[in-house]
Design a protein around this motif. Structure first.
Motif, PDB file in Angstrom:
ATOM      1  N   LEU A 128      42.996  32.023  50.985  1.00 40.60           N
ATOM      2  CA  LEU A 128      42.609  32.558  49.684  1.00 40.60           C
ATOM      3  C   LEU A 128      43.856  32.602  48.818  1.00 40.60           C
ATOM      4  CD1 LEU A 128      40.321  35.637  50.521  1.00 40.60           C
ATOM      5  CD2 LEU A 128      39.603  33.389  49.707  1.00 40.60           C
ATOM      6  N   LEU A 129      43.640  32.722  47.526  1.00 42.59           N
ATOM      7  CA  LEU A 129      44.760  32.789  46.589  1.00 42.59           C
ATOM      8  C   LEU A 129      44.528  33.909  45.591  1.00 42.59           C
ATOM      9  CD1 LEU A 129      47.358  31.518  45.302  1.00 42.59           C
ATOM     10  CD2 LEU A 129      45.809  30.111  43.932  1.00 42.59           C
ATOM     11  N   CYS A 130      45.558  34.702  45.377  1.00 40.27           N
ATOM     12  CA  CYS A 130      45.586  35.664  44.276  1.00 40.27           C
ATOM     13  C   CYS A 130      46.577  35.071  43.274  1.00 40.27           C
ATOM     14  CB  CYS A 130      46.075  37.022  44.771  1.00 40.27           C
ATOM     15  SG  CYS A 130      46.417  38.202  43.441  1.00 40.27           S
ATOM     16  N   TYR A 131      46.173  35.030  41.999  1.00 40.91           N
ATOM     17  CA  TYR A 131      47.055  34.476  40.975  1.00 40.91           C
ATOM     18  C   TYR A 131      46.998  35.388  39.759  1.00 40.91           C
ATOM     19  CZ  TYR A 131      49.112  31.134  37.694  1.00 40.91           C
ATOM     20  OH  TYR A 131      49.912  30.511  36.769  1.00 40.91           O
ATOM     21  N   LEU A 132      48.145  35.953  39.415  1.00 39.64           N
ATOM     22  CA  LEU A 132      48.245  36.856  38.274  1.00 39.64           C
ATOM     23  C   LEU A 132      49.255  36.284  37.296  1.00 39.64           C
ATOM     24  CD1 LEU A 132      48.512  40.209  40.281  1.00 39.64           C
ATOM     25  CD2 LEU A 132      46.445  39.145  39.360  1.00 39.64           C
ATOM     26  N   ALA A 133      48.771  35.848  36.153  1.00 35.24           N
ATOM     27  CA  ALA A 133      49.652  35.276  35.138  1.00 35.24           C
ATOM     28  C   ALA A 133      50.404  36.376  34.406  1.00 35.24           C
ATOM     29  CB  ALA A 133      48.839  34.453  34.148  1.00 35.24           C
ATOM     30  N   LEU A 142      41.605  37.250  41.786  1.00 36.61           N
ATOM     31  CA  LEU A 142      41.786  38.252  42.834  1.00 36.61           C
ATOM     32  C   LEU A 142      40.892  37.931  44.031  1.00 36.61           C
ATOM     33  CD1 LEU A 142      41.681  41.446  40.582  1.00 36.61           C
ATOM     34  CD2 LEU A 142      43.706  40.411  41.620  1.00 36.61           C
ATOM     35  N   PRO A 143      41.346  38.259  45.240  1.00 31.29           N
ATOM     36  CA  PRO A 143      40.529  37.995  46.425  1.00 31.29           C
ATOM     37  C   PRO A 143      39.444  39.066  46.577  1.00 31.29           C
ATOM     38  CG  PRO A 143      42.603  38.970  47.082  1.00 31.29           C
ATOM     39  CD  PRO A 143      42.657  38.782  45.594  1.00 31.29           C
ATOM     40  N   LEU A 144      38.306  38.842  45.965  1.00 25.59           N
ATOM     41  CA  LEU A 144      37.195  39.782  45.983  1.00 25.59           C
ATOM     42  C   LEU A 144      36.893  40.272  47.399  1.00 25.59           C
ATOM     43  CD1 LEU A 144      34.723  41.161  44.661  1.00 25.59           C
ATOM     44  CD2 LEU A 144      33.484  39.017  44.984  1.00 25.59           C
ATOM     45  N   GLU A 145      36.985  39.373  48.366  1.00 23.37           N
ATOM     46  CA  GLU A 145      36.655  39.692  49.753  1.00 23.37           C
ATOM     47  C   GLU A 145      37.521  40.806  50.336  1.00 23.37           C
ATOM     48  OE1 GLU A 145      36.012  35.307  48.902  1.00 23.37           O
ATOM     49  OE2 GLU A 145      37.590  36.769  48.573  1.00 23.37           O
ATOM     50  N   LEU A 146      38.702  41.021  49.757  1.00 28.63           N
ATOM     51  CA  LEU A 146      39.626  42.017  50.303  1.00 28.63           C
ATOM     52  C   LEU A 146      39.717  43.293  49.469  1.00 28.63           C
ATOM     53  CD1 LEU A 146      42.556  39.716  51.453  1.00 28.63           C
ATOM     54  CD2 LEU A 146      40.646  40.600  52.802  1.00 28.63           C
ATOM     55  N   LEU A 147      39.087  43.307  48.308  1.00 31.19           N
ATOM     56  CA  LEU A 147      39.154  44.498  47.463  1.00 31.19           C
ATOM     57  C   LEU A 147      38.264  45.600  48.020  1.00 31.19           C
ATOM     58  CD1 LEU A 147      38.936  42.989  43.854  1.00 31.19           C
ATOM     59  CD2 LEU A 147      40.983  43.555  45.173  1.00 31.19           C
ATOM     60  N   VAL A 155      38.558  46.880  38.543  1.00 28.88           N
ATOM     61  CA  VAL A 155      38.844  45.598  37.909  1.00 28.88           C
ATOM     62  C   VAL A 155      37.612  45.026  37.221  1.00 28.88           C
ATOM     63  CG1 VAL A 155      40.809  45.039  39.369  1.00 28.88           C
ATOM     64  CG2 VAL A 155      38.553  44.245  40.016  1.00 28.88           C
ATOM     65  N   GLY A 156      36.424  45.464  37.604  1.00 30.01           N
ATOM     66  CA  GLY A 156      35.193  45.057  36.942  1.00 30.01           C
ATOM     67  C   GLY A 156      35.042  43.577  36.770  1.00 30.01           C
ATOM     68  N   SER A 157      34.977  43.126  35.542  1.00 28.85           N
ATOM     69  CA  SER A 157      34.699  41.721  35.236  1.00 28.85           C
ATOM     70  C   SER A 157      35.916  40.821  35.368  1.00 28.85           C
ATOM     71  CB  SER A 157      34.129  41.607  33.822  1.00 28.85           C
ATOM     72  OG  SER A 157      35.094  42.045  32.887  1.00 28.85           O
ATOM     73  N   TYR A 158      37.039  41.356  35.799  1.00 29.38           N
ATOM     74  CA  TYR A 158      38.255  40.539  35.900  1.00 29.38           C
ATOM     75  C   TYR A 158      38.414  39.859  37.246  1.00 29.38           C
ATOM     76  CZ  TYR A 158      39.435  42.793  31.580  1.00 29.38           C
ATOM     77  OH  TYR A 158      39.401  43.228  30.301  1.00 29.38           O
ATOM     78  N   ILE A 159      37.331  39.772  37.987  1.00 34.31           N
ATOM     79  CA  ILE A 159      37.375  39.130  39.289  1.00 34.31           C
ATOM     80  C   ILE A 159      36.823  37.718  39.164  1.00 34.31           C
ATOM     81  CG2 ILE A 159      36.522  39.170  41.658  1.00 34.31           C
ATOM     82  CD1 ILE A 159      36.202  42.194  41.358  1.00 34.31           C
ATOM     83  N   ILE A 160      37.508  36.772  39.731  1.00 34.22           N
ATOM     84  CA  ILE A 160      36.991  35.397  39.801  1.00 34.22           C
ATOM     85  C   ILE A 160      36.756  35.087  41.263  1.00 34.22           C
ATOM     86  CG2 ILE A 160      37.542  32.979  39.478  1.00 34.22           C
ATOM     87  CD1 ILE A 160      37.076  34.258  36.833  1.00 34.22           C
TER      88      ILE A 160
END
Length: 160
Positions: A128-133, A142-147, A155-160
């Motif tokens: 998986l990849l987390c990428y924060l610009a 964000l890794p939804l699976e680990l939140l 984080v609401g709608s800021y998850i891809i």
């Protein structure tokens, strides 16, 4: 070619990037640091990172490449439920923040890419990849699976 601890991930990393590019907006995928993630030298660095799978622990390695702060973490399981329960009881972000700050990461000044490498004793594996610009206008990956549930609400709608 010499085999490294995470050599198995070499072919998975570009495949995961391609899959994510289909889902992500240009504000992320057009970033120079995003394009670096597929570069053979950076992939080489990820598979060479000294992050062996260690039962009961998450092992991290950090390195800065110009405007990219790269983290590589190894998880001793590919079972997300088990990882959240045993290794991330407070969630992914609760683990990420202290590791970033103890490594000298400065939020908002450089982009962050966190490769998460998962491998079970039976050989099951995934990445998986987390990428924060650094640019706050780009949607974070964000890794939804680990939140944790709490983190998902925050984080609401800021998850891809």
């Amino acid at each position: 070619m010499e085999a490294f601890i995470n050599e198995w991930a070499r072919e998975w990393l570009p495949v995961h990037l391609e899959r994510m590019e289909d889902k992500l907006p240009d504000t992320v995928t057009s970033r120079e640091t995003w394009r670096w993630l597929a570069h053979p030298n950076l992939i080489d660095h990820v598979v060479r990172a000294p992050v062996p799978v260690t039962p009961g622990r998450i092992v991290h390695h950090t390195q800065t490449f110009g405007q990219l702060f790269l983290m590589v973490s190894s998880f001793p399981s590919a079972n997300f439920r088990k990882i959240r329960k045993k290794l991330l009881p407070d969630g992914y972000m609760a683990m990420l923040d202290p590791v970033m700050h103890s490594s000298g990461f400065s939020s908002g000044s450089v982009d962050l890419a966190h490769w998460l490498l998962f491998k079970d004793e039976d050989g099951s594996a995934l990445v998986l990849l987390c990428y924060l610009a650094a640019n706050r206008e780009a949607i974070p990956l964000l890794p939804l699976e680990l939140l944790s549930s709490k983190e998902r609400r925050q984080v609401g709608s800021y998850i891809i």
